[in-house]
Design a protein around this motif. Structure first.
Motif, mmCIF file in Angstrom:
data_model
loop_
_atom_site.group_PDB
_atom_site.id
_atom_site.type_symbol
_atom_site.label_atom_id
_atom_site.label_comp_id
_atom_site.label_asym_id
_atom_site.label_seq_id
_atom_site.Cartn_x
_atom_site.Cartn_y
_atom_site.Cartn_z
ATOM 1 N N CYS A 51 37.553 25.766 27.547
ATOM 2 C CA CYS A 51 38.628 24.783 27.514
ATOM 3 C C CYS A 51 38.434 23.695 28.568
ATOM 4 O O CYS A 51 38.782 22.545 28.348
ATOM 5 C CB CYS A 51 39.954 25.488 27.758
ATOM 6 S SG CYS A 51 41.329 24.383 27.945
ATOM 7 N N LEU A 109 39.561 24.224 31.795
ATOM 8 C CA LEU A 109 40.521 24.425 32.878
ATOM 9 C C LEU A 109 39.810 24.954 34.114
ATOM 10 O O LEU A 109 40.294 24.814 35.227
ATOM 11 C CB LEU A 109 41.620 25.394 32.450
ATOM 12 C CG LEU A 109 42.606 24.834 31.439
ATOM 13 C CD1 LEU A 109 43.531 25.912 30.933
ATOM 14 C CD2 LEU A 109 43.408 23.696 32.037
ATOM 15 N N VAL A 159 40.163 19.914 22.768
ATOM 16 C CA VAL A 159 40.469 21.305 22.462
ATOM 17 C C VAL A 159 41.976 21.479 22.333
ATOM 18 O O VAL A 159 42.752 20.729 22.913
ATOM 19 C CB VAL A 159 39.953 22.267 23.556
ATOM 20 C CG1 VAL A 159 38.441 22.273 23.578
ATOM 21 C CG2 VAL A 159 40.502 21.900 24.913
ATOM 22 N N PHE A 173 44.862 24.451 22.948
ATOM 23 C CA PHE A 173 44.954 25.715 23.678
ATOM 24 C C PHE A 173 46.333 26.320 23.445
ATOM 25 O O PHE A 173 47.339 25.650 23.618
ATOM 26 C CB PHE A 173 44.730 25.448 25.170
ATOM 27 C CG PHE A 173 44.287 26.655 25.950
ATOM 28 C CD1 PHE A 173 42.982 26.770 26.400
ATOM 29 C CD2 PHE A 173 45.174 27.679 26.251
ATOM 30 C CE1 PHE A 173 42.558 27.875 27.120
ATOM 31 C CE2 PHE A 173 44.761 28.790 26.968
ATOM 32 C CZ PHE A 173 43.449 28.880 27.407
ATOM 33 N N PHE A 212 48.693 29.201 24.896
ATOM 34 C CA PHE A 212 48.775 30.083 26.051
ATOM 35 C C PHE A 212 49.481 31.374 25.692
ATOM 36 O O PHE A 212 50.252 31.436 24.736
ATOM 37 C CB PHE A 212 49.529 29.387 27.191
ATOM 38 C CG PHE A 212 48.750 28.260 27.788
ATOM 39 C CD1 PHE A 212 47.953 28.457 28.896
ATOM 40 C CD2 PHE A 212 48.801 26.999 27.228
ATOM 41 C CE1 PHE A 212 47.233 27.429 29.440
ATOM 42 C CE2 PHE A 212 48.079 25.958 27.763
ATOM 43 C CZ PHE A 212 47.295 26.171 28.880
ATOM 44 N N ASN A 238 51.897 32.891 27.152
ATOM 45 C CA ASN A 238 53.361 32.776 27.134
ATOM 46 C C ASN A 238 53.812 31.500 26.437
ATOM 47 O O ASN A 238 54.915 31.031 26.634
ATOM 48 C CB ASN A 238 53.921 32.850 28.546
ATOM 49 C CG ASN A 238 53.371 31.764 29.424
ATOM 50 O OD1 ASN A 238 52.626 30.897 28.955
ATOM 51 N ND2 ASN A 238 53.727 31.756 30.685
ATOM 52 N N ALA A 241 53.853 28.431 26.782
ATOM 53 C CA ALA A 241 53.961 27.218 27.585
ATOM 54 C C ALA A 241 54.573 26.057 26.808
ATOM 55 O O ALA A 241 54.073 24.943 26.831
ATOM 56 C CB ALA A 241 52.592 26.821 28.147
ATOM 57 N N LEU A 242 55.672 26.315 26.122
ATOM 58 C CA LEU A 242 56.392 25.219 25.464
ATOM 59 C C LEU A 242 57.243 24.511 26.506
ATOM 60 O O LEU A 242 57.716 25.140 27.450
ATOM 61 C CB LEU A 242 57.281 25.761 24.347
ATOM 62 C CG LEU A 242 56.548 26.500 23.231
ATOM 63 C CD1 LEU A 242 57.545 27.083 22.244
ATOM 64 C CD2 LEU A 242 55.594 25.571 22.516
ATOM 65 N N TYR A 243 57.418 23.200 26.324
ATOM 66 C CA TYR A 243 58.256 22.457 27.268
ATOM 67 C C TYR A 243 59.713 22.781 26.966
ATOM 68 O O TYR A 243 60.210 22.441 25.889
ATOM 69 C CB TYR A 243 57.985 20.959 27.151
ATOM 70 C CG TYR A 243 56.532 20.622 27.327
ATOM 71 C CD1 TYR A 243 55.878 20.883 28.526
ATOM 72 C CD2 TYR A 243 55.788 20.080 26.302
ATOM 73 C CE1 TYR A 243 54.541 20.607 28.690
ATOM 74 C CE2 TYR A 243 54.445 19.797 26.451
ATOM 75 C CZ TYR A 243 53.823 20.067 27.657
ATOM 76 O OH TYR A 243 52.502 19.800 27.802
ATOM 77 N N PRO A 244 60.408 23.428 27.902
ATOM 78 C CA PRO A 244 61.730 23.962 27.575
ATOM 79 C C PRO A 244 62.787 22.881 27.322
ATOM 80 O O PRO A 244 63.765 23.135 26.643
ATOM 81 C CB PRO A 244 62.102 24.787 28.808
ATOM 82 C CG PRO A 244 61.243 24.272 29.901
ATOM 83 C CD PRO A 244 59.997 23.749 29.267
ATOM 84 N N HIS A 245 62.573 21.673 27.855
ATOM 85 C CA HIS A 245 63.609 20.650 27.727
ATOM 86 C C HIS A 245 63.422 19.807 26.478
ATOM 87 O O HIS A 245 64.228 18.933 26.196
ATOM 88 C CB HIS A 245 63.612 19.760 28.963
ATOM 89 C CG HIS A 245 62.301 19.055 29.170
ATOM 90 N ND1 HIS A 245 61.151 19.744 29.463
ATOM 91 C CD2 HIS A 245 61.966 17.758 29.091
ATOM 92 C CE1 HIS A 245 60.153 18.882 29.570
ATOM 93 N NE2 HIS A 245 60.622 17.668 29.346
ATOM 94 N N PHE A 256 54.215 15.786 21.617
ATOM 95 C CA PHE A 256 53.762 15.516 22.989
ATOM 96 C C PHE A 256 52.275 15.177 23.086
ATOM 97 O O PHE A 256 51.910 14.171 23.692
ATOM 98 C CB PHE A 256 54.118 16.712 23.883
ATOM 99 C CG PHE A 256 54.068 16.415 25.343
ATOM 100 C CD1 PHE A 256 55.158 15.864 25.995
ATOM 101 C CD2 PHE A 256 52.918 16.660 26.073
ATOM 102 C CE1 PHE A 256 55.111 15.581 27.340
ATOM 103 C CE2 PHE A 256 52.868 16.371 27.420
ATOM 104 C CZ PHE A 256 53.971 15.831 28.057
ATOM 105 N N PRO A 257 51.376 15.985 22.494
ATOM 106 C CA PRO A 257 49.951 15.659 22.615
ATOM 107 C C PRO A 257 49.606 14.315 21.967
ATOM 108 O O PRO A 257 48.737 13.602 22.458
ATOM 109 C CB PRO A 257 49.258 16.798 21.864
ATOM 110 C CG PRO A 257 50.246 17.883 21.795
ATOM 111 C CD PRO A 257 51.589 17.242 21.765
ATOM 112 N N ARG A 307 51.546 22.821 18.146
ATOM 113 C CA ARG A 307 51.287 21.818 19.180
ATOM 114 C C ARG A 307 49.791 21.722 19.471
ATOM 115 O O ARG A 307 49.270 20.644 19.735
ATOM 116 C CB ARG A 307 52.052 22.181 20.460
ATOM 117 C CG ARG A 307 52.002 21.074 21.491
ATOM 118 C CD ARG A 307 52.743 21.449 22.741
ATOM 119 N NE ARG A 307 52.123 22.584 23.400
ATOM 120 C CZ ARG A 307 52.598 23.150 24.506
ATOM 121 N NH1 ARG A 307 53.704 22.684 25.047
ATOM 122 N NH2 ARG A 307 51.986 24.169 25.048
#
Lengths: 291, 366
Positions: free
Chosen positions: B57, B59, B84, B86, B88, B90, B92-96, B105-106, B157
């Motif tokens: 990736c 990172l 790429v 990715f 995750f 958990n 890693a969604l943006y909670p707001h 978003f991307p 996403r």
């Protein structure tokens, strides 16, 4: 059938218990409310008494016999309260805005970036909180005077644009945001700055609103520093204005006039608080626990 | 897009300055992922599979080695320039942000000639949401979604900008058993539909076996074996791979080879050729046993578990490394199991021999 009556009895006693409990709670809350609101009442009451009637009351009375608005008129005429208001507004908005920028960037750096000496820098910042404010004021006074910034807005604003406590508060909040969000944003080609503004700040909005409101209140009410650093009336804030009005009496303190000014300058803050009180509570309670 | 990993290594420097114990997370990883395949990186926790994924990736940067996407050397490119997607562990969604905003978003970060108009973005988001079947949930916040739905949003996403490679880190580990089964089918379907080269990491061998085109078994940063799931299962290169794959797990016995005969304990179970005399481990898959009254492997019967189609026979043997031996046989042939002793014959192609010292596979002729 016996069961039926039993249930009714239980229900009844529960209702009675609940009613008694409510009465007690509301009684206590009422007393508490009166205690909290009384100073406000006293402030408004004093402001509508004339100077002479206020001073002639040997025992202060709980109501005004001949209410008058003269104090409010004289508050704006005896001293340039409008100018002080404008000064305070400039001071408050600028300080809060600059402080917000400083706080957000500092908190972001401390929470999410890795650089050499980060922990030591942060501990030094925290150590600043242990130095009493009075000491800081003395050194600040010397510094600002040496920089020839007495009687300027810059001199007024500069010492209050950093606040270690707010940096700490926000840093803790930012640190709770999982790093995966940052990596996800990286993979999606988000710059650090954009990530800060589009992800971190929205997530921490309640905390940021709390900080803004607390800072606005702090600025609006600040007295010692403006008093020290300004002696030109063009740069007085309203807190200095109160002082001036107070000294405006005939040999004695002009308390009613002062109260009128206090009422006037309290109103914006009270309105602000009423609008944002839920956010403030949310932010304060969030600061401690997890986000 | 084919992905080539050449001599990829990642060493994390030791925090302890006195003892120089650097952690080798990935060591000399060589692999060519064919275009459009679904690859499962499999291994116990701490084996370096997530690190390998992060290296692909971008990172993390490799200590040594090169990474190619197609013919492009991407080793020194940051993740955003690699193209790429990715997912995750958990999510890693943006909670707001709402689901739609999360998926958009991307796309909003695309620059220059890739920049899309607003309607194009929305159309793309809708398309990918339909693909993962979350188009009904577009206006919800992540906190209002179930785990499985969040997972789909995360995949959407990652897919929306049509990545060259899709990477998934333990994508199913946060889901309950039933949802996991369902979602892994979904994952397979989505991958087939989009034809995007996909690498996913898992510690669940069943998950890896069931949906991967190719699995890579790793241990302590070293790739143990790469191959089609069935090949790796049938022909593990060493004891570790044999033990790691398969559910129920392979039965391990200590045995020896004497003059062309394979002994388990005192039972001469098979005639084998081409193996010199030595002590060995014998691995026998549960399906490698044949119930036989005159079979050479004599075990003590513990109990029989009826599973409908098959019967699972639990028995013990003195030479067994495991406390019990589990063998799976047809329900019909198990009809007369009542004795306390049970005897098995061994299917020669299901018996795996491993060196006692090296634990490497020893091949033999029947």
């Amino acid at each position: 059938m016996t069961n039926q009556t039993d249930y009714n009895r239980i229900k009844q006693s529960a209702t009675v218990g609940k009613t008694v409990g409510n009465v007690v709670i509301y009684a206590l809350l009422t007393i508490w409310g009166v205690m909290v609101l009384f100073p406000f009442y006293w402030m408004i009451l004093s402001s509508v008494k004339s100077y002479s009637s206020y001073n002639s009351e040997y025992i202060p009375m709980f109501f005004a016999q001949s209410p008058t608005m003269d104090n409010y008129v004289s508050a704006f005429t005896a001293v340039p309260l409008g100018r002080y208001f404008a000064n305070t507004l400039i001071f408050t908005i600028t300080t809060t805005a600059v402080m917000l920028v400083v706080t957000i960037f500092a908190a972001f750096a401390f929470a999410k970036l890795n650089f050499r000496g980060k922990n030591i820098a942060f501990i030094l910042c925290l150590a600043l909180m242990m130095i009493p404010n009075e000491l800081v004021i003395v050194t600040n006074y010397v510094t600002i005077t040496k920089l020839d910034m007495r009687n300027t807005f810059l001199g007024l604003i500069l010492p209050s644009v950093t606040s270690v406590f707010y940096i700490y508060l926000l840093k803790e909040n930012l640190a709770q945001i999982p790093d995966e969000l940052y990596y996800a944003a990286k993979v999606d080609a988000t710059s650090d700055l954009k990530y800060l503004f589009k992800v971190m700040i929205p997530i921490c909005k309640p905390t940021i609103i709390t900080i803004v409101i607390l800072k606005v209140i702090e600025c609006w009410n600040s007295f010692v520093w403006p008093r020290l650093i300004t002696d030109d009336a063009n740069y007085f804030l309203i807190s200095n204005g109160i002082q001036e009005i107070r000294e405006n009496g005939f040999g004695r303190e002009n308390i009613p006039a002062m109260m009128a000014v206090v009422v006037v300058i309290s109103i914006p803050l009270i309105i602000l608080f009423l609008i944002f009180r839920n956010k403030v509570m949310e932010g304060v309670s969030r600061g401690g626990t997890k986000g | 897009m084919k992905v080539v990993l050449q001599h990829l290594s990642k060493v994390f420097p030791s925090r302890n300055k006195k003892a120089n114990a650097d952690v080798v997370a990935v060591s000399d990883f060589n692999f060519e992922i064919p275009d459009g395949e679904l690859v499962g990186l499999l291994g116990p926790s701490g084996c370096g599979k997530s690190t390998a994924l992060n290296l692909i990736c971008g990172l993390q940067t490799p200590t040594e080695g090169r990474i190619f996407f197609g013919d492009d050397d991407v080793t020194d490119l940051p993740p955003e320039n690699r193209g790429v997607g990715f997912v995750f562990q958990n999510y890693a969604l943006y909670p707001h942000l709402t689901v739609r905003q999360n998926i958009l978003f991307p796309l909003q970060n695309l620059k220059g000639s890739d920049k899309l108009s607003k309607p194009d973005m929305l159309a793309k988001a809708r398309e990918v949401a339909e693909l993962v079947q979350i188009d009904e949930l577009m206006d919800r916040k992540p906190s209002e979604l179930s785990g499985g739905q969040q997972q789909r949003v995360a995949i959407a996403r990652a897919l929306v900008k049509m990545p060259r490679i899709l990477l998934l880190d333990e994508p199913l580990s946060n889901l309950d058993a039933r949802l996991r089964l369902q979602t892994r089918e979904e994952l397979r379907r989505i991958q087939r539909q989009t034809q995007i080269t996909t690498v996913f990491v898992t510690h669940d061998q069943e998950e890896a076996m069931s949906i991967s085109d190719i699995i890579v078994v790793m241990r302590n940063g070293v790739v143990e074996q790469i191959g089609k799931p069935q090949d790796v299962y049938d022909n593990p290169v060493n004891l570790f791979v044999a033990k790691f794959l398969g559910s129920p797990p392979v039965n391990i016995f200590t045995g020896r080879v004497t003059d062309g005969t394979l002994f388990i304990g005192d039972d001469a179970v098979l005639k084998i050729n081409g193996v010199p005399n030595q002590d060995i481990y014998v691995g026998i898959r549960p399906e490698g046993f044949i119930l036989d009254r005159d079979g050479p492997l004599r075990c003590n019967l513990n109990r029989v578990e009826v599973m409908g189609r098959d019967v699972s026979v639990i028995s013990t043997h003195d030479a067994s490394d495991n406390s019990t031996i589990r063998s799976i046989i047809d329900a019909e042939s198990a009809a007369d199991l009542e004795l306390s002793n049970v005897r098995f014959a061994i299917k020669p192609n299901k018996a795996l021999l491993f060196g006692k010292e090296t634990e490497a596979r020893i091949f033999f002729n029947v």
